[in-house]
Write an enzyme that holds these catalytic residues in place. Structure first.
Site, PDB file in Angstrom:
ATOM      1  N   ARG A 126      -2.383   2.459   3.147  1.00  0.00           N
ATOM      2  CA  ARG A 126      -2.799   2.803   1.784  1.00  0.00           C
ATOM      3  C   ARG A 126      -3.646   4.058   1.838  1.00  0.00           C
ATOM      4  NH1 ARG A 126      -4.714  -3.196  -0.318  1.00  0.00           N
ATOM      5  NH2 ARG A 126      -2.703  -4.215   0.076  1.00  0.00           N
TER       6      ARG A 126
ATOM      7  N   GLN B 268      -2.986  -6.767   7.393  1.00  0.00           N
ATOM      8  CA  GLN B 268      -3.448  -7.881   6.568  1.00  0.00           C
ATOM      9  C   GLN B 268      -3.059  -9.189   7.233  1.00  0.00           C
ATOM     10  OE1 GLN B 268      -1.338  -6.913   2.825  1.00  0.00           O
ATOM     11  NE2 GLN B 268      -3.343  -7.116   1.888  1.00  0.00           N
TER      12      GLN B 268
ATOM     13  N   ASP C 205      -1.820 -11.798   5.972  1.00  0.00           N
ATOM     14  CA  ASP C 205      -1.253 -12.069   4.666  1.00  0.00           C
ATOM     15  C   ASP C 205      -0.499 -13.395   4.651  1.00  0.00           C
ATOM     16  OD1 ASP C 205      -0.683 -11.401   2.093  1.00  0.00           O
ATOM     17  OD2 ASP C 205       0.728  -9.790   2.576  1.00  0.00           O
TER      18      ASP C 205
ATOM     19  N   LYS D 195      -8.051 -14.946  -9.569  1.00  0.00           N
ATOM     20  CA  LYS D 195      -8.206 -15.016  -8.120  1.00  0.00           C
ATOM     21  C   LYS D 195      -9.568 -15.565  -7.723  1.00  0.00           C
ATOM     22  CE  LYS D 195     -10.198 -10.427  -7.500  1.00  0.00           C
ATOM     23  NZ  LYS D 195     -10.337  -9.247  -6.664  1.00  0.00           N
TER      24      LYS D 195
END
Ligand SMILES: [Zn+2]
Ligand SMILES: [Zn+2]
Length: 579
Positions: free
Chosen positions: A304, A322, A324, A406
């Site tokens: 990113r 990550q 993830d 979240k």
């Protein structure tokens, strides 16, 4: 800007005014920019004829003390735009700020000791309310005017101010400890990782010792995921524009993505997220409610774009892995799944030595996608899970992403600092965009729920926090080198080498210092490397085929047989204790 100012904020900001006053009197031509209070202190930005040195800071402090002693009131005045422009005619940064104020805005100035600042306040009533023994100027750093790389580079003086000298001392002590534990510094000293500006900023190179720790973390992570009913996936690093158009990332996330590369005349992007790939795997088959929930995890490396100015060691990077996972389930299953994820996260944090965890629940923002009823269900399941685990939490009303509510988990480190690490994020966007379906027990096709979650966040950032939390003295199970054999003198070098080989064959991460340095130098080196156990061998150890253990915290265990030593280190590894 919040309107609530703590007393310390007011004190610190007022001290910033006094500092600017002092700087102007020492450097009459100085141009002043802005000087807010910040966490633990304040700063002020200046345009000065020369670079400041640490000696200057002391002189400025001295000048500040004399201003404080002058008992000047901080006087507030409302002025017209014209008056303001006249007052600040020699201060171009202030002039620019005045020009940017909306036409109908009241312009406030504060004056003390003849020093005038454009400011909304609030301030202390009088300079004497600043304790002359409870403030300190800390450092000078470059800062672009308005954070804009194309504008002038100013000199930012950071300072701190407290109510009492004791509070100041405690704060400075903590700062020193933070510096000692800085992961960039320890990363170098312990030879864990490096970054290479010339090869690309914000990209991490893992050295053998850092890589060894990473391997242990990942190994543990994978094992625990299998235990918790997850499956592992591996997915590509690049994907066609179609994938990111469908996911929506090219619409709302493009500025964080790297420019595409052309392959066969088509645009491919390097991935900023793993989710669309997992969704493609989901869609390789017609899914039945019987298969759900699916828990799919991946240590997925993503890239990113971050502005170069914000990059920071391992904590803010451009490429990271990550930890993830995506949970795809039915609406009925969601509550139990959230509880499982939360329990799993808490277990991981406990194991890595962070028992204090706080939750932040972010709910529906003004603009969002998805059905009201789904938002309600998702939010209530997040809340129920937090409450079931009796976690302290903060409600961030309206703070969720547009695609779902979240939970963020923040963990407290050894210095009491909070780090945001885990995220459990609902997504009502991607299942819709990718038209994910499953066949329910009533034979009808429905949309599954999808939850993104990362427990450690990213391996890089987690490692940075881990280094600082332990100050580089990793618990035995994580230490890259668990033990080092040190002969007391040259004649025992062969035996030291033999001990190393035997322990190594038994699965212990062990080294031997067979150099011809003196024993004390070797011990010092091992201490600097924060190796948990030094295994000292001399004549009596060689004769009895034993070792004498010296821990990095100074405990001693004499004449332990080699089997006993192996047993000891293995036991400590299994217990995951610090030493
Ligand atoms: Zn002010
Ligand atoms: Zn995801």
């Amino acid at each position: 800007m919040p309107d609530i100012h703590s007393e310390l904020d007011v004190l610190r900001h007022s001290t910033a005014h006094v500092m600017a006053d002092a700087v102007l009197s020492l450097f009459p031509g100085a141009k002043i920019a802005i000087g807010p209070s910040i966490e633990d202190g304040f700063y002020y930005d200046f345009d000065l004829p020369r670079n400041l040195t640490p000696d200057d800071l002391e002189i400025i402090e001295e000048k500040m003390r004399s201003i404080i002693a002058g008992n000047y009131d901080f006087e507030k005045k409302v002025v017209s735009r014209q008056e303001a422009k006249k007052l600040f005619k020699d201060q171009p940064y202030k002039e620019e700020l005045i020009d940017d104020l909306p036409a109908d805005e009241e312009i406030l100035i504060y004056i003390h000791n003849g020093f005038t600042d454009l400011c909304r306040g609030p301030h202390l009533a009088n300079t004497s309310m600043i304790n002359p023994k409870a403030f300190k100027l800390i450092s000078v750093a470059g800062a672009y005017w308005r954070g804009d790389e194309k504008r002038t580079m100013l000199q930012r003086i950071y300072g701190t101010a407290w109510n009492t000298p004791e509070e100041l001392r405690a704060y400075l002590e903590k700062r020193k400890e933070i510096e000692r534990r800085d992961h960039r510094r320890l990363g170098k000293e312990l030879d864990l990782f490096s970054t290479h500006e010339e090869a690309g900023a914000g990209l991490i190179y893992w050295h053998p010792k850092g890589a060894r720790i990473r391997h242990i973390i990942e190994d543990f992570w994978k094992t625990e995921h299998f235990k918790n009913g997850y499956e592992l996936l591996y997915t590509p690093h690049i994907g066609k524009a179609w994938l990111w158009e469908t996911s929506g990332h090219l619409g709302f996330y493009q500025e964080n993505m790297y420019a595409p590369m052309q392959i066969d005349n088509m645009d491919y992007y390097i991935k900023p997220m793993n989710c669309p790939f997992h969704i493609l795997i989901y869609k390789t088959d017609l899914r039945s409610y019987r298969e759900l929930p699916l828990r799919w995890a991946e240590l997925g490396t993503v890239y990113r774009y971050e502005r170069s100015g914000v990059l920071h060691g391992l904590l803010r990077v451009r490429g990271f892995t990550q930890d993830d996972a995506h949970i795809i389930c039915t609406p009925e299953q969601v509550e139990e799944e959230i509880v499982r994820v939360l329990k799993f996260s808490l277990y991981m944090w406990q194991t890595f030595g962070f028992p204090e965890v706080k939750a932040y629940l972010a709910t529906k923002p003004e603009h969002s996608v998805g059905m009201e009823e789904d938002w309600e269900k998702a939010t209530s399941s997040l809340k129920a899970a937090i409450e079931a685990e009796r976690l302290p939490y903060v409600l961030d009303e309206g703070g969720g992403a547009f695609y779902g509510p979240k939970i963020d988990l923040k963990v407290k480190d050894a210095l009491g600092r909070e780090w945001q690490m885990s995220t459990i994020q609902f997504d009502f966007n991607e299942p819709e965009r990718f038209d994910m379906r499953f066949t329910d027990s009533d034979g009808r096709e429905k949309r599954p729920y999808m939850i993104h979650r990362a427990l450690l966040g990213s391996i890089e950032r987690f490692f940075g926090v881990l280094i600082e939390h332990y100050g580089g003295a990793f618990p035995v199970w994580l230490a890259p080198v668990q033990a080092i054999v040190i002969p007391v003198a040259l004649p025992f070098t062969d035996y030291a080498g033999e001990v190393r080989d035997i322990l190594h064959a038994a699965g212990i991460r062990v080294d031997a210092d067979l150099s011809d340095e003196r024993m004390n130098a070797k011990i010092r080196k091992a201490q600097q490397q924060k190796i948990p156990y030094m295994l000292i061998v001399g004549e009596s150890e060689q004769d009895a085929r034993t070792v004498s253990i010296r821990t990095r915290t100074g405990e001693k265990i004499n004449d332990l047989a080699l089997d006993g030593c192996i047993e000891f280190v293995k036991q400590k590894t299994a217990e995951k204790t610090l030493i």
